[in-house]
Scaffold this motif. Structure first.
Motif, PDB file in Angstrom:
ATOM      1  N   ASP A  24       0.886  -0.957   0.233  1.00  0.00           N
ATOM      2  CA  ASP A  24      -0.024   0.613   0.025  1.00  0.00           C
ATOM      3  C   ASP A  24       0.531   1.111   0.331  1.00  0.00           C
ATOM      4  O   ASP A  24       2.046   1.315   0.202  1.00  0.00           O
ATOM      5  N   GLY A  72      -1.271  -2.631  -3.533  1.00  0.00           N
ATOM      6  CA  GLY A  72      -2.468  -2.114  -2.210  1.00  0.00           C
ATOM      7  C   GLY A  72      -3.130  -1.132  -2.853  1.00  0.00           C
ATOM      8  O   GLY A  72      -2.915  -0.603  -4.239  1.00  0.00           O
ATOM      9  N   ARG A  73      -3.406  -0.660  -1.522  1.00  0.00           N
ATOM     10  CA  ARG A  73      -3.502   1.340  -2.222  1.00  0.00           C
ATOM     11  C   ARG A  73      -3.116   1.946  -2.132  1.00  0.00           C
ATOM     12  O   ARG A  73      -2.246   2.024  -1.556  1.00  0.00           O
ATOM     13  N   ASP A  98      -5.414  -2.169  -6.392  1.00  0.00           N
ATOM     14  CA  ASP A  98      -6.588  -2.443  -5.055  1.00  0.00           C
ATOM     15  C   ASP A  98      -7.207  -0.422  -5.586  1.00  0.00           C
ATOM     16  O   ASP A  98      -8.213  -0.990  -5.510  1.00  0.00           O
ATOM     17  N   SER A  99      -6.236   0.238  -5.714  1.00  0.00           N
ATOM     18  CA  SER A  99      -6.583   1.641  -5.985  1.00  0.00           C
ATOM     19  C   SER A  99      -5.470   3.047  -6.382  1.00  0.00           C
ATOM     20  O   SER A  99      -4.282   1.733  -5.790  1.00  0.00           O
ATOM     21  N   ASP A 117      -7.902  -0.037 -11.606  1.00  0.00           N
ATOM     22  CA  ASP A 117      -8.421  -0.255 -10.496  1.00  0.00           C
ATOM     23  C   ASP A 117      -9.003  -1.125 -10.303  1.00  0.00           C
ATOM     24  O   ASP A 117      -9.546  -1.086 -10.738  1.00  0.00           O
ATOM     25  N   PRO A 119      -9.986  -3.428  -7.064  1.00  0.00           N
ATOM     26  CA  PRO A 119     -10.104  -3.709  -5.303  1.00  0.00           C
ATOM     27  C   PRO A 119     -10.171  -4.841  -5.113  1.00  0.00           C
ATOM     28  O   PRO A 119     -10.736  -5.800  -6.478  1.00  0.00           O
ATOM     29  N   GLY A 120      -9.365  -5.430  -4.143  1.00  0.00           N
ATOM     30  CA  GLY A 120      -9.255  -7.252  -3.925  1.00  0.00           C
ATOM     31  C   GLY A 120      -7.685  -7.781  -4.922  1.00  0.00           C
ATOM     32  O   GLY A 120      -7.407  -8.905  -4.620  1.00  0.00           O
ATOM     33  N   SER A 122      -4.901  -7.525  -4.466  1.00  0.00           N
ATOM     34  CA  SER A 122      -3.793  -7.870  -3.672  1.00  0.00           C
ATOM     35  C   SER A 122      -3.699  -9.676  -3.246  1.00  0.00           C
ATOM     36  O   SER A 122      -2.417  -9.554  -2.789  1.00  0.00           O
ATOM     37  N   SER A 151     -13.080  -5.682 -12.262  1.00  0.00           N
ATOM     38  CA  SER A 151     -12.885  -4.484 -11.886  1.00  0.00           C
ATOM     39  C   SER A 151     -14.297  -3.703 -13.062  1.00  0.00           C
ATOM     40  O   SER A 151     -14.064  -4.190 -13.935  1.00  0.00           O
TER      41      SER A 151
END
Length: 197
Positions: A24, A72-73, A98-99, A117, A119-120, A122, A151
């Motif tokens: 992240d 990650g994020r 993830d973002s 993008d 999400p999930g 990672s 996504s």
């Protein structure tokens, strides 16, 4: 005459390769370290070979063309340094996280580096897994684990997708100057001669 962007341009946004995993909040300062890249303290090494040197020494020399970054994020947070250009020059085929920070997203699109993008993602991928990303469809397939994640894809007529499909910002501008109307997905007639005799 109406024309759509060719299918081969849409197909060009399918990327397959080995995954490199990051966590992240990976900053653009890590992608593009100022002491080496910006201050000229590069020890004779090209700028793109300094990517992630502070957190993964020597990583850039291990990357092969087409490799993919999974994170990650908030990937690409921090300054507005254009780390996407260095990643592309390094041969990275795409980034999926993830973002993704908005500044990194736009820099990546402008540099013709596909970014998603998702999400999930990672949690779906381990380093070294073989992935297939379809940016147009918004899917990430992990060939190693045989799992797929979806996504929300960018709409084909959205400005970022149009820029990616054109091959980056400069080719996109050239298409628009040649009469391509990105809002309609077709070439528009050149009417400037009607107004400038």
């Amino acid at each position: 005459m109406s024309t759509r962007l060719p299918q081969d341009r849409q197909d060009s946004l399918i990327r397959a390769g080995r995954a490199w995993c990051f966590g992240d909040h990976i900053s653009t300062d890590l992608m593009m370290p100022g002491a080496q890249v910006l201050a000229g303290n590069d020890e004779g090494r090209p700028a793109h070979l300094w990517c992630f040197e502070a957190v993964r020494p020597g990583w850039a020399m291990l990357v092969e063309p087409g490799d993919l970054i999974v994170a990650g994020r908030n990937f690409g947070c921090g300054s507005g340094r254009n780390g996407a250009q260095l990643l592309r020059k390094l041969g990275i085929g795409a980034v999926v996280a993830d973002s993704v920070s908005r500044a990194f997203f736009r820099n990546a699109v402008n540099a013709a580096l596909p970014v998603m993008d998702c999400p999930g993602v990672s949690d779906l991928v381990s380093e070294g897994d073989r992935l297939v990303l379809d940016v147009v469809a918004g899917t990430v397939g992990n060939e190693t684990t045989e799992r797929t994640l979806r996504s929300e894809p960018m709409p084909l007529d959205s400005p970022p997708m149009q820029i990616l499909l054109a091959g980056g910002f400069d080719p996109f501008v050239a298409l628009v100057r040649a009469g391509f109307d990105p809002r309609a997905g077709r070439t528009v007639p050149d009417t400037k001669d009607e107004y400038h005799d």
